[in-house]
Design an enzyme around this catalytic site. Structure first.
Site, PDB file in Angstrom:
ATOM      1  N   ASP A  20       0.838  -1.204   0.000  1.00 36.41           N
ATOM      2  CA  ASP A  20       0.000   0.000   0.000  1.00 36.41           C
ATOM      3  C   ASP A  20       0.874   1.256   0.000  1.00 36.41           C
ATOM      4  O   ASP A  20       1.781   1.371   0.809  1.00 36.41           O
ATOM      5  CB  ASP A  20      -0.841  -0.059   1.290  1.00 36.41           C
ATOM      6  CG  ASP A  20      -1.971   0.925   1.307  1.00 36.41           C
ATOM      7  OD1 ASP A  20      -1.917   1.926   0.576  1.00 36.41           O
ATOM      8  OD2 ASP A  20      -2.920   0.686   2.078  1.00 36.41           O
ATOM      9  N   HIS A  22      -0.444   4.598   0.009  1.00 34.42           N
ATOM     10  CA  HIS A  22      -1.148   5.823   0.407  1.00 34.42           C
ATOM     11  C   HIS A  22      -0.465   6.415   1.623  1.00 34.42           C
ATOM     12  O   HIS A  22      -0.608   5.896   2.729  1.00 34.42           O
ATOM     13  CB  HIS A  22      -2.610   5.509   0.759  1.00 34.42           C
ATOM     14  CG  HIS A  22      -3.424   5.070  -0.410  1.00 34.42           C
ATOM     15  ND1 HIS A  22      -3.555   3.748  -0.767  1.00 34.42           N
ATOM     16  CD2 HIS A  22      -4.145   5.789  -1.316  1.00 34.42           C
ATOM     17  CE1 HIS A  22      -4.327   3.661  -1.841  1.00 34.42           C
ATOM     18  NE2 HIS A  22      -4.695   4.880  -2.202  1.00 34.42           N
TER      19      HIS A  22
HETATM   20  C1  B12 Z   1      -4.782   9.877  -3.199  1.00 29.87           C
HETATM   21  C2  B12 Z   1      -5.267   8.472  -3.422  1.00 29.87           C
HETATM   22  C3  B12 Z   1      -4.418   7.611  -4.098  1.00 29.87           C
HETATM   23  C4  B12 Z   1      -3.039   7.993  -4.555  1.00 29.87           C
HETATM   24  C5  B12 Z   1      -2.092   7.845  -3.371  1.00 29.87           C
HETATM   25  C6  B12 Z   1      -0.956   8.847  -3.377  1.00 29.87           C
HETATM   26  C7  B12 Z   1      -0.077   8.670  -2.176  1.00 29.87           C
HETATM   27  N1  B12 Z   1       1.161   8.331  -2.387  1.00 29.87           N
HETATM   28  O1  B12 Z   1      -0.506   8.817  -1.055  1.00 29.87           O
HETATM   29  C8  B12 Z   1      -2.788   6.947  -5.669  1.00 29.87           C
HETATM   30  C9  B12 Z   1      -3.260   7.504  -6.988  1.00 29.87           C
HETATM   31  C10 B12 Z   1      -1.327   6.474  -5.821  1.00 29.87           C
HETATM   32  C11 B12 Z   1      -3.736   5.843  -5.250  1.00 29.87           C
HETATM   33  C12 B12 Z   1      -3.592   4.546  -5.674  1.00 29.87           C
HETATM   34  C13 B12 Z   1      -4.507   3.536  -5.371  1.00 29.87           C
HETATM   35  N2  B12 Z   1      -5.659   3.662  -4.725  1.00 29.87           N
HETATM   36 CO1  B12 Z   1      -6.125   5.226  -3.842  1.00 29.87          CO
HETATM   37  N3  B12 Z   1      -6.938   6.817  -3.101  1.00 29.87           N
HETATM   38  C14 B12 Z   1      -6.521   8.035  -2.942  1.00 29.87           C
HETATM   39  C15 B12 Z   1      -7.610   8.895  -2.278  1.00 29.87           C
HETATM   40  C16 B12 Z   1      -8.288   9.690  -3.373  1.00 29.87           C
HETATM   41  C17 B12 Z   1      -7.158   9.814  -1.181  1.00 29.87           C
HETATM   42  C18 B12 Z   1      -6.302   9.185  -0.095  1.00 29.87           C
HETATM   43  C19 B12 Z   1      -5.842  10.238   0.863  1.00 29.87           C
HETATM   44  O2  B12 Z   1      -4.709  10.692   0.819  1.00 29.87           O
HETATM   45  N4  B12 Z   1      -6.755  10.680   1.758  1.00 29.87           N
HETATM   46  C20 B12 Z   1      -6.514  11.714   2.738  1.00 29.87           C
HETATM   47  C21 B12 Z   1      -6.008  11.118   4.057  1.00 29.87           C
HETATM   48  C22 B12 Z   1      -5.760  12.235   5.067  1.00 29.87           C
HETATM   49  O3  B12 Z   1      -6.976  10.238   4.569  1.00 29.87           O
HETATM   50  P1  B12 Z   1      -6.711   8.711   4.846  1.00 29.87           P
HETATM   51  O4  B12 Z   1      -5.662   8.221   3.937  1.00 29.87           O
HETATM   52  O5  B12 Z   1      -7.966   7.974   4.878  1.00 29.87           O
HETATM   53  O6  B12 Z   1      -6.116   8.711   6.334  1.00 29.87           O
HETATM   54  C23 B12 Z   1      -6.872   9.144   7.474  1.00 29.87           C
HETATM   55  C24 B12 Z   1      -7.600   8.028   8.181  1.00 29.87           C
HETATM   56  O7  B12 Z   1      -7.828   6.893   7.371  1.00 29.87           O
HETATM   57  C25 B12 Z   1      -6.819   7.725   9.371  1.00 29.87           C
HETATM   58  N5  B12 Z   1      -5.796   6.674   9.372  1.00 29.87           N
HETATM   59  C26 B12 Z   1      -4.936   6.323   8.419  1.00 29.87           C
HETATM   60  N6  B12 Z   1      -4.091   5.368   8.879  1.00 29.87           N
HETATM   61  C27 B12 Z   1      -4.451   5.103  10.137  1.00 29.87           C
HETATM   62  C28 B12 Z   1      -3.912   4.226  11.076  1.00 29.87           C
HETATM   63  C29 B12 Z   1      -4.463   4.158  12.341  1.00 29.87           C
HETATM   64  C30 B12 Z   1      -3.880   3.232  13.329  1.00 29.87           C
HETATM   65  C31 B12 Z   1      -5.556   4.975  12.665  1.00 29.87           C
HETATM   66  C32 B12 Z   1      -6.141   4.896  13.993  1.00 29.87           C
HETATM   67  C33 B12 Z   1      -6.099   5.858  11.716  1.00 29.87           C
HETATM   68  C34 B12 Z   1      -5.526   5.926  10.474  1.00 29.87           C
HETATM   69  O8  B12 Z   1      -6.155   8.904   9.663  1.00 29.87           O
HETATM   70  C35 B12 Z   1      -5.899   9.664   8.489  1.00 29.87           C
HETATM   71  C36 B12 Z   1      -6.031  11.126   8.788  1.00 29.87           C
HETATM   72  O9  B12 Z   1      -7.341  11.461   9.148  1.00 29.87           O
HETATM   73  C37 B12 Z   1      -8.552   7.778  -1.691  1.00 29.87           C
HETATM   74  C38 B12 Z   1     -10.009   8.152  -1.627  1.00 29.87           C
HETATM   75  C39 B12 Z   1     -10.321   9.000  -0.425  1.00 29.87           C
HETATM   76  N7  B12 Z   1     -10.970  10.083  -0.656  1.00 29.87           N
HETATM   77  O10 B12 Z   1      -9.901   8.662   0.688  1.00 29.87           O
HETATM   78  C40 B12 Z   1      -8.301   6.617  -2.632  1.00 29.87           C
HETATM   79  C41 B12 Z   1      -8.465   5.235  -2.116  1.00 29.87           C
HETATM   80  C42 B12 Z   1      -7.814   5.116  -0.738  1.00 29.87           C
HETATM   81  N8  B12 Z   1      -7.650   4.388  -3.103  1.00 29.87           N
HETATM   82  C43 B12 Z   1      -8.217   3.305  -3.360  1.00 29.87           C
HETATM   83  C44 B12 Z   1      -7.656   2.335  -4.251  1.00 29.87           C
HETATM   84  C45 B12 Z   1      -8.488   1.095  -4.518  1.00 29.87           C
HETATM   85  C46 B12 Z   1      -6.417   2.548  -4.846  1.00 29.87           C
HETATM   86  C47 B12 Z   1      -5.693   1.552  -5.744  1.00 29.87           C
HETATM   87  C48 B12 Z   1      -5.677   0.110  -5.231  1.00 29.87           C
HETATM   88  C49 B12 Z   1      -6.302   1.440  -7.149  1.00 29.87           C
HETATM   89  C50 B12 Z   1      -6.607   2.698  -7.790  1.00 29.87           C
HETATM   90  N9  B12 Z   1      -7.869   3.006  -7.774  1.00 29.87           N
HETATM   91  O11 B12 Z   1      -5.746   3.321  -8.366  1.00 29.87           O
HETATM   92  C51 B12 Z   1      -4.278   2.127  -5.796  1.00 29.87           C
HETATM   93  C52 B12 Z   1      -3.416   1.401  -4.785  1.00 29.87           C
HETATM   94  C53 B12 Z   1      -1.968   1.744  -4.910  1.00 29.87           C
HETATM   95  C54 B12 Z   1      -1.192   1.155  -3.803  1.00 29.87           C
HETATM   96  N10 B12 Z   1      -0.301   0.208  -4.099  1.00 29.87           N
HETATM   97  O12 B12 Z   1      -1.360   1.517  -2.689  1.00 29.87           O
HETATM   98  C55 B12 Z   1      -9.521   3.087  -2.615  1.00 29.87           C
HETATM   99  C56 B12 Z   1      -9.402   2.080  -1.470  1.00 29.87           C
HETATM  100  C57 B12 Z   1     -10.639   1.203  -1.406  1.00 29.87           C
HETATM  101  C58 B12 Z   1     -10.822   0.488  -0.149  1.00 29.87           C
HETATM  102  N11 B12 Z   1      -9.931   0.481   0.832  1.00 29.87           N
HETATM  103  O13 B12 Z   1     -11.843  -0.085  -0.011  1.00 29.87           O
HETATM  104  C59 B12 Z   1      -9.889   4.546  -2.194  1.00 29.87           C
HETATM  105  C60 B12 Z   1     -10.645   4.641  -0.860  1.00 29.87           C
HETATM  106  C61 B12 Z   1     -10.714   5.161  -3.319  1.00 29.87           C
HETATM  107  C62 B12 Z   1     -12.037   4.451  -3.487  1.00 29.87           C
HETATM  108  N12 B12 Z   1     -13.074   4.948  -2.880  1.00 29.87           N
HETATM  109  O14 B12 Z   1     -12.087   3.472  -4.172  1.00 29.87           O
HETATM  110  N13 B12 Z   1      -4.665   6.275  -4.477  1.00 29.87           N
END
Ligand code: B12
Lengths: 147, 472
Positions: A20, A22
């Site tokens: 992963d 992200h």
């Molecule tokens: C940007 C993004 C990408 C970028 C990532 C860039 C990078 N290097 O970070 C790129 C384009 C590379 C990408 C690729 C992929 N992505 Co993407 N991506 C996103 C997106 C749009 C935003 C993620 C983000 O940065 N969010 C902002 C941060 C702040 O939020 P967060 O990551 O959720 O983290 C918060 C919480 O989750 C929490 N948290 C995180 N970790 C932890 C740990 C603990 C212990 C705790 C308590 C809390 C916690 O705290 C954070 C701050 O509030 C999301 C959709 C979305 N809107 O979330 C999809 C999303 C995460 N991706 C998804 C997918 C499927 C992929 C891919 C597999 C396929 C694809 N569609 O291209 C690939 C996987 C690549 C890989 N090997 O990882 C899916 C995941 C689906 C799922 N889990 O069910 C999502 C949800 C989009 C969707 N709705 O389909 N992605």
């Protein structure tokens, strides 16, 4: 793990498990933990289970916070507790969060599965990190701080 | 010319004592001679023999204003390193020891069981490096290992370079056991970050104060001003000077020095090793900018059979044509005597083939690696270790390479190969040779006059010709 006095800084390891990449949410988590006075050992993205274990050994970590965002969390996290057991850190505090599973699934059920896997706490998407930190402080007996 | 002031640099090597006379006024090498090292009797005998040869070359009446030495005689600086996790603090400790020019005879991890302690006693190292835990990290293991080592019947000095929270406590435990520990900064103060320089310094100090005497080399100090460092450390110093230069004298930039020897093959990279692919994920330790590795199993004389094994099914070199029988006979002659030098075109070809394999393997083990994962949005590269693909200069040294008519071919074996993209070796560097085989001398010269050392390194590391190379 050594028994720590109440005032001592707690060390936590963070990282995004499996293949992963992200990073954004994980960095935000790291910053929030540092802000709250934890010593963070950030392993970044694409972290193998073994890497979490090795880092926890050298740094004598109190907890490991695992992120999984891309939907494969269940597969990636399986056996992690056993690896810590094996390395003599069986009692380390394990936390997981992010987007743990694919699609819309009942959270209570997802949580149950991750706790059964050996995590002490699992958090749903969109969790308020202030609550995560409060829980962590309580679980580790860490000093409270205004943050 | 005979009454010119010359500076002498001496390497008490495992096989030969080499003496290099430099004329600081003209910035030239006046002579390079060698005689067999005589460490089992009196180190000064071999030195005396070499000096007589020198006199023949430079004439009587020369004055030797400065005389500095390095040594890898009497087994070199044999070190045991102890850490906690094998690819973390244990690896950090190993890299620190290698960077100081040591021969690492054993690397240990975790809590040392009785069998490991017994093994350390059997190895009877000259110096032990005890690490373990990041600063503020694990305390238990380094303390327990200090207790184990304190109880061991060994006179070797120790360096404690682990978790600084308990480093003094570990040293006190060792002192209570009658040991002589010194404390240095942690080799891995934070997770993944190495800090090898402070340990290298301590190792050098202990080399001068303890090891030279323990090895029976102090007799030589009647003649030389000092035996300052292990020979590989002098070569690494030279590599750093050539790459970085010094104030007022620019260097040539990032480089790799490859030292092919009869018993071992050393690689020194002076390069950050930052990934050349944008977007690659970097994993593992951030390795030192000046990194040395030594392959104790790869040499073209005493370790020849390992090299032959690595050669695998690969046929003996094609030109000149050599029958399998003749090939075998040559190998056997080489293996019998470490000082053998090739005497025919066939022998030179076999020698070069061996050196090429050793060079390739050693560079592969030194350089980082690339692994490609396939994810839904395309391939993802993960890099471990130093990415040396962008390095633009490779310098060859070591007798089997410097004196080979096929030296550029040997060096090319060490470069990036399209069939092995995972090994991040230099892709298209300039190839140079330590033309007079005097790199160690320039490393020592750097202690006296770093500008002069940089200039002479730039002069004597000469570009290699393309094609088959030009023999001497
Ligand atoms: C940007 C993004 C990408 C970028 C990532 C860039 C990078 N290097 O970070 C790129 C384009 C590379 C990408 C690729 C992929 N992505 Co993407 N991506 C996103 C997106 C749009 C935003 C993620 C983000 O940065 N969010 C902002 C941060 C702040 O939020 P967060 O990551 O959720 O983290 C918060 C919480 O989750 C929490 N948290 C995180 N970790 C932890 C740990 C603990 C212990 C705790 C308590 C809390 C916690 O705290 C954070 C701050 O509030 C999301 C959709 C979305 N809107 O979330 C999809 C999303 C995460 N991706 C998804 C997918 C499927 C992929 C891919 C597999 C396929 C694809 N569609 O291209 C690939 C996987 C690549 C890989 N090997 O990882 C899916 C995941 C689906 C799922 N889990 O069910 C999502 C949800 C989009 C969707 N709705 O389909 N992605």
């Amino acid at each position: 793990m050594r028994a720590r006095r109440g005032t001592e800084t707690r060390t936590v390891v963070t990282g995004v498990i499996g293949a992963d990449c992200h990073i954004v949410g994980n960095r935000i988590l790291q910053m929030a933990l540092e802000e709250a006075g934890f010593k963070v050992v950030p392993l970044g993205i694409m972290v193998a289970q073994e890497e979490f274990v090795k880092a926890a050994i050298e740094t004598d970590a109190d907890a490991v916070l695992v992120s999984s965002l891309y939907g494969q969390g269940e597969l990636d996290c399986q056996g992690l507790r056993d690896k810590f057991e094996e390395a003599g850190l069986g009692r380390i505090h394990l936390v997981v969060g992010g987007n743990l599973v694919v699609g819309k699934q009942e959270w209570a059920e997802v949580e149950r599965r991750f706790l059964a896997m050996g995590f002490d706490r699992a958090y749903p998407p969109g969790i308020d990190l202030r609550r995560v930190i409060e829980d962590l402080r309580r679980d580790l007996g860490a000093p409270a701080r205004d943050g | 010319m005979g009454d010119r002031e010359l500076w002498l640099f001496i390497d008490f090597g495992s096989t030969f004592t080499k003496v290099v006379a430099i004329d600081p006024a003209t910035e030239t090498i006046r002579a390079r001679v060698q005689a067999p090292t005589t460490v089992s009797t009196d180190i000064t005998e071999g030195l005396g023999a070499a000096l007589r040869l020198l006199e023949r070359e430079v004439g009587a009446g020369a004055t030797y204003a400065r005389k500095l030495a390095c040594s890898s005689a009497a087994g070199g600086l044999r070190m045991v390193t102890v850490g906690l996790v094998p690819d973390l603090t244990s690896e950090a400790a190993r890299l620190a020891a290698l960077g100081a020019g040591a021969k690492v005879v054993g690397t240990f991890s975790y809590k040392l069981p009785a069998s490991d302690l017994a093994r350390i006693k059997d190895l009877s190292p000259d110096l032990i490096l005890l690490a373990g835990g990041t600063d503020g990290g694990n305390e238990e293991v380094i303390l327990q290992n200090a207790r184990g080592l304190a109880a061991l019947d060994l006179a070797a000095p120790l360096i404690v370079a682990g978790n600084r929270v308990v480093a003094d406590e570990a040293a006190a435990i060792l002192r209570a056991g009658g040991k002589e520990p010194v404390v240095a900064d942690n080799v891995m103060p934070e997770f993944g970050r190495l800090s090898v320089e402070p340990v290298r310094e301590r190792i050098r100090e202990i080399f001068i104060t303890h090891i030279v005497k323990a090895k029976g080399l102090q007799a030589a100090e009647r003649f030389v001003e000092g035996i300052l460092m292990p020979t590989p450390n002098a070569v690494l110093n030279a590599a750093v000077l050539l790459a970085d230069g010094c104030p007022g004298e620019p260097g040539l930039g990032e480089l790799v020095v490859l030292d092919v020897g009869g018993a071992t093959t050393d690689v020194h990279s002076v390069a950050r090793g930052a990934p050349t692919d944008a977007g690659a994920v970097v994993k593992g330790l951030h390795e030192p900018y000046a990194k040395r590795t030594v392959e104790g199993d790869l040499g073209v004389r005493s370790n020849l059979w390992n090299v032959v094994e690595a050669m695998g099914a690969q046929a003996p070199p094609a030109d000149p044509e050599i029958s399998p029988h003749a090939f075998r006979a040559i190998l056997e002659r080489f293996a019998r005597d470490v000082t053998t030098t090739p005497e025919s075109a066939e022998e030179a070809a076999v020698d070069a083939a061996l050196a090429g394999i050793a060079a390739g393997q050693a560079m592969r083990r030194h350089a980082g690696s690339l692994e490609v994962f396939y994810s839904p949005q395309g391939p993802l590269s993960v890099i471990r270790g130093k990415d040396l693909r962008g390095v633009k200069l490779v310098v060859g040294t070591g007798g089997p390479l410097v004196f080979s008519p096929f030296r550029s071919r040997i060096l090319r074996e060490a470069l990036f190969a399209p069939a092995d993209r995972a090994s991040l070796r230099p892709v298209d560097p300039r190839l140079c040779v330590d033309s007079e085989y005097t790199m160690f001398a320039f490393g020592l010269l750097g202690e006296l006059d770093s500008k002069l050392a940089v200039r002479m390194l730039k002069r004597y590391c000469r570009p290699m010709d393309e094609g088959t190379g030009n023999g001497r």
